[in-house]
Design an enzyme around this catalytic site. Structure first.
Site, PDB file in Angstrom:
ATOM      1  N   GLU A   1      -4.186   6.634  -6.818  1.00  0.00           N
ATOM      2  CA  GLU A   1      -5.014   7.608  -6.097  1.00  0.00           C
ATOM      3  C   GLU A   1      -5.105   8.908  -6.874  1.00  0.00           C
ATOM      4  O   GLU A   1      -4.114   9.385  -7.423  1.00  0.00           O
ATOM      5  CB  GLU A   1      -4.419   7.859  -4.709  1.00  0.00           C
TER       6      GLU A   1
ATOM      7  N   GLY B   1      -8.669   5.908   4.398  1.00  0.00           N
ATOM      8  CA  GLY B   1      -9.058   6.651   5.585  1.00  0.00           C
ATOM      9  C   GLY B   1     -10.372   6.206   6.186  1.00  0.00           C
ATOM     10  O   GLY B   1     -11.087   7.003   6.809  1.00  0.00           O
TER      11      GLY B   1
ATOM     12  N   ASN C   1     -10.165   0.614   2.947  1.00  0.00           N
ATOM     13  CA  ASN C   1      -8.884   0.553   3.644  1.00  0.00           C
ATOM     14  C   ASN C   1      -9.019   0.989   5.102  1.00  0.00           C
ATOM     15  O   ASN C   1      -9.557   2.066   5.380  1.00  0.00           O
ATOM     16  CB  ASN C   1      -7.862   1.461   2.957  1.00  0.00           C
TER      17      ASN C   1
ATOM     18  N   ASP D   1       0.815  -1.213   0.000  1.00  0.00           N
ATOM     19  CA  ASP D   1       0.000   0.000   0.000  1.00  0.00           C
ATOM     20  C   ASP D   1       0.853   1.269   0.000  1.00  0.00           C
ATOM     21  O   ASP D   1       1.922   1.315   0.611  1.00  0.00           O
ATOM     22  CB  ASP D   1      -0.887  -0.027   1.257  1.00  0.00           C
ATOM     23  N   HIS D   2       0.365   2.308  -0.675  1.00  0.00           N
ATOM     24  CA  HIS D   2       0.997   3.637  -0.682  1.00  0.00           C
ATOM     25  C   HIS D   2       2.485   3.575  -1.001  1.00  0.00           C
ATOM     26  O   HIS D   2       3.324   4.074  -0.245  1.00  0.00           O
ATOM     27  CB  HIS D   2       0.770   4.340   0.648  1.00  0.00           C
TER      28      HIS D   2
END
Length: 286
Positions: A136, A212, A233, A84-85
């Protein structure tokens, strides 16, 4: 049970008009709690490791990835493994080497044109190797210590027309969008724009992802799924449960005049608290 590819879990959920929860893993106890919560509810889930978590483990993906993978494979629940990210191209490449079948490549802080270019390159690289790639668009905020963003600030929320162009130009398999939530919320007070979620669902051909989600109340989460969200998430809610259980144990320990030094004494209730949190979210999402 063998790992289930993230793309497969997402496709199944989307076809059934439901959502899959993806929980962030920081420690082994996080991974164990996610697996236990999924087993308790009989629901699938995704274990995801962020670039921040990799940094916490000394920048080495291999150990935490091996631990999370081993927990998932040893579970009776259908579980996926996701990175993730990811900002670093080196980490993106390491993810493939470590057996990850999916990754969220995050170029959202870059200007739109740079975001498109970098993401398209990451998607091409990933697709050549059979990886499922999420990205994103918009500004969700609260990541890496930045303050939460007011969802009404111009340019924060994801625009449906821009989202459609972004998906077409990058080829991403899923899109995380800004619709009113923010990272790292410790209170569940976020209000989502469900009309915007539905508009985004109609505008893009790929599944939508809500980042978030720890700060989003249960009714809002259910409504978000009904409006079109497919991947939810959750990270901070697990950390809140973990830390709360550890603090409660140590406070009670001190009040009793004890001085426990064995971490297993407080990691057991911490893991159980996270398991309960995972089971709650999975139940809310159906």
């Amino acid at each position: 049970m063998p790992l289930v590819p993230t793309g497969e879990l997402i496709a199944q959920a989307r076809a059934a008009r439901r959502a899959v929860a993806a929980f962030n893993v920081i420690t082994l106890e996080h991974a164990e709690a996610i697996a236990a919560g999924a087993e308790r509810t009989g629901a699938p889930a995704i274990l995801q490791i962020s670039e921040n978590a990799v940094r916490f483990h000394g920048g080495d993906l291999s150990a935490i990835a091996a631990a999370a993978s081993a927990v998932a494979r040893g579970s009776t629940a259908p579980l996926g493994l996701h990175l993730d990210h990811v900002v670093s191209r080196d980490l993106l490449h390491a993810a493939y080497a470590e057996g990850f079948g999916s990754v969220m490549f995050d170029a959202s802080k870059r200007p739109y044109g740079d975001n498109v270019k970098a993401t398209a390159e990451a998607v091409r690289w990933g697709h050549e190797r059979g990886m499922w790639v999420e990205a994103e668009l918009g500004r969700i905020g609260g990541k890496d210590g930045e303050p939460p963003l007011d969802a009404h600030t111009p340019g924060v929320r994801t625009d449906p027309a821009e989202a459609a162009a972004y998906v077409a130009d990058t080829g991403v398999d899923a899109l995380a969008v800004a619709v009113g939530s923010t990272h790292a919320m410790t209170t569940r007070t976020a209000t989502l724009d469900h009309t915007l979620i539905a508009a985004l669902r109609d505008a893009v051909p790929v599944p939508l992802v809500l980042h978030g989600s720890s700060g989003v109340p249960d009714p809002e989460l259910r409504a978000a799924v009904a409006a079109g969200m497919t991947k939810i998430n959750i990270g901070t809610a697990l950390n809140t449960a973990f830390t709360g259980a550890v603090r409660a144990f140590l406070d009670a320990d001190a009040d009793a005049g004890a001085s426990t030094v064995d971490p297993r004494k407080y990691l057991v209730p911490a893991r159980e608290a996270m398991t309960g949190t995972v089971a709650h979210f999975l139940t809310v999402l159906g």
